[in-house]
Design a protein around this motif. Structure first.
Motif, short mmCIF file in Angstrom:
data_model
loop_
_atom_site.label_atom_id
_atom_site.label_comp_id
_atom_site.label_asym_id
_atom_site.label_seq_id
_atom_site.Cartn_x
_atom_site.Cartn_y
_atom_site.Cartn_z
N GLY A 44 77.85 39.04 -6.82
CA GLY A 44 78.48 40.17 -6.32
C GLY A 44 79.43 40.16 -5.17
O GLY A 44 79.96 41.02 -4.59
N GLY A 45 79.57 38.92 -4.50
CA GLY A 45 80.23 38.86 -3.39
C GLY A 45 79.41 39.24 -2.12
O GLY A 45 80.03 39.47 -1.07
N LEU A 46 78.15 39.69 -1.98
CA LEU A 46 77.34 39.67 -0.74
C LEU A 46 76.49 38.33 -0.29
O LEU A 46 75.54 38.63 -0.09
CB LEU A 46 76.45 40.68 -1.23
N ILE A 47 77.21 37.37 -0.35
CA ILE A 47 76.44 36.36 0.38
C ILE A 47 76.15 36.48 1.65
O ILE A 47 75.05 35.70 2.21
CB ILE A 47 77.43 34.90 0.14
N TYR A 48 76.58 37.21 2.56
CA TYR A 48 76.36 37.43 3.62
C TYR A 48 74.90 38.12 4.03
O TYR A 48 74.39 38.18 4.88
CB TYR A 48 77.24 38.25 4.49
N ILE A 49 74.48 38.71 2.77
CA ILE A 49 73.23 39.46 2.73
C ILE A 49 72.10 38.46 2.11
O ILE A 49 71.23 38.29 2.45
CB ILE A 49 73.25 40.77 2.01
N ALA A 50 72.84 37.84 1.07
CA ALA A 50 71.60 36.64 0.16
C ALA A 50 71.09 35.67 1.16
O ALA A 50 70.14 35.10 1.04
CB ALA A 50 72.45 36.24 -0.80
N LEU A 51 72.27 35.04 1.99
CA LEU A 51 71.87 33.79 2.78
C LEU A 51 70.84 34.36 3.84
O LEU A 51 69.88 33.44 3.68
CB LEU A 51 73.03 33.41 3.31
N PRO A 52 70.97 35.21 4.75
CA PRO A 52 69.71 35.43 5.66
C PRO A 52 68.51 35.74 4.95
O PRO A 52 67.46 35.42 5.23
CB PRO A 52 70.22 36.70 6.18
N ILE A 53 68.46 36.30 3.63
CA ILE A 53 67.38 36.77 2.87
C ILE A 53 66.62 35.29 2.53
O ILE A 53 65.41 35.21 2.46
CB ILE A 53 67.42 37.53 1.80
N LEU A 54 67.54 34.52 1.98
CA LEU A 54 66.92 33.24 1.48
C LEU A 54 66.32 32.19 2.58
O LEU A 54 65.41 31.62 2.41
CB LEU A 54 68.24 32.45 0.97
N VAL A 55 67.26 32.34 3.93
CA VAL A 55 66.58 31.57 4.99
C VAL A 55 65.38 32.20 5.43
O VAL A 55 64.36 31.65 5.75
CB VAL A 55 67.71 31.73 6.01
N VAL A 56 65.22 33.36 5.38
CA VAL A 56 63.89 34.05 5.89
C VAL A 56 62.85 33.73 4.95
O VAL A 56 61.75 33.58 5.29
CB VAL A 56 64.09 35.71 6.22
#
Length: 70
Positions: free
Chosen positions: A48-60
């Motif tokens: 959906g183009g929200l990689i800026y949200i998905a990446l921090p969630i994945l890192v945490v």
């Protein structure tokens, strides 16, 4: 008298089985959430183009997995 003891034992057994079923259901729900739903949500965020949200969630989530892993 034996009837009363039997009924008490049956109610006690039924209660223990209900508690066991709830714990088992919660365990299955957690497995489905962590193994199936969480990656699908992250993939959906990326698509959906929200990689800026998905990446921090994945890192945490990765850091938590490393710290709490057995």
């Amino acid at each position: 008298m034996l009837y009363i003891l039997f009924m008490i034992g049956l109610i006690w057994l039924g209660w223990k089985l209900i508690v066991f079923a709830i714990k088992a259901t919660w365990g299955i729900a957690k497995v489905l959430l962590y193994i199936v739903c969480f990656p699908i949500i992250l993939i959906g965020l990326v698509l959906g183009g929200l990689i800026y949200i998905a990446l921090p969630i994945l890192v945490v989530a990765g850091i938590i997995a490393l710290l709490c892993g057995e």
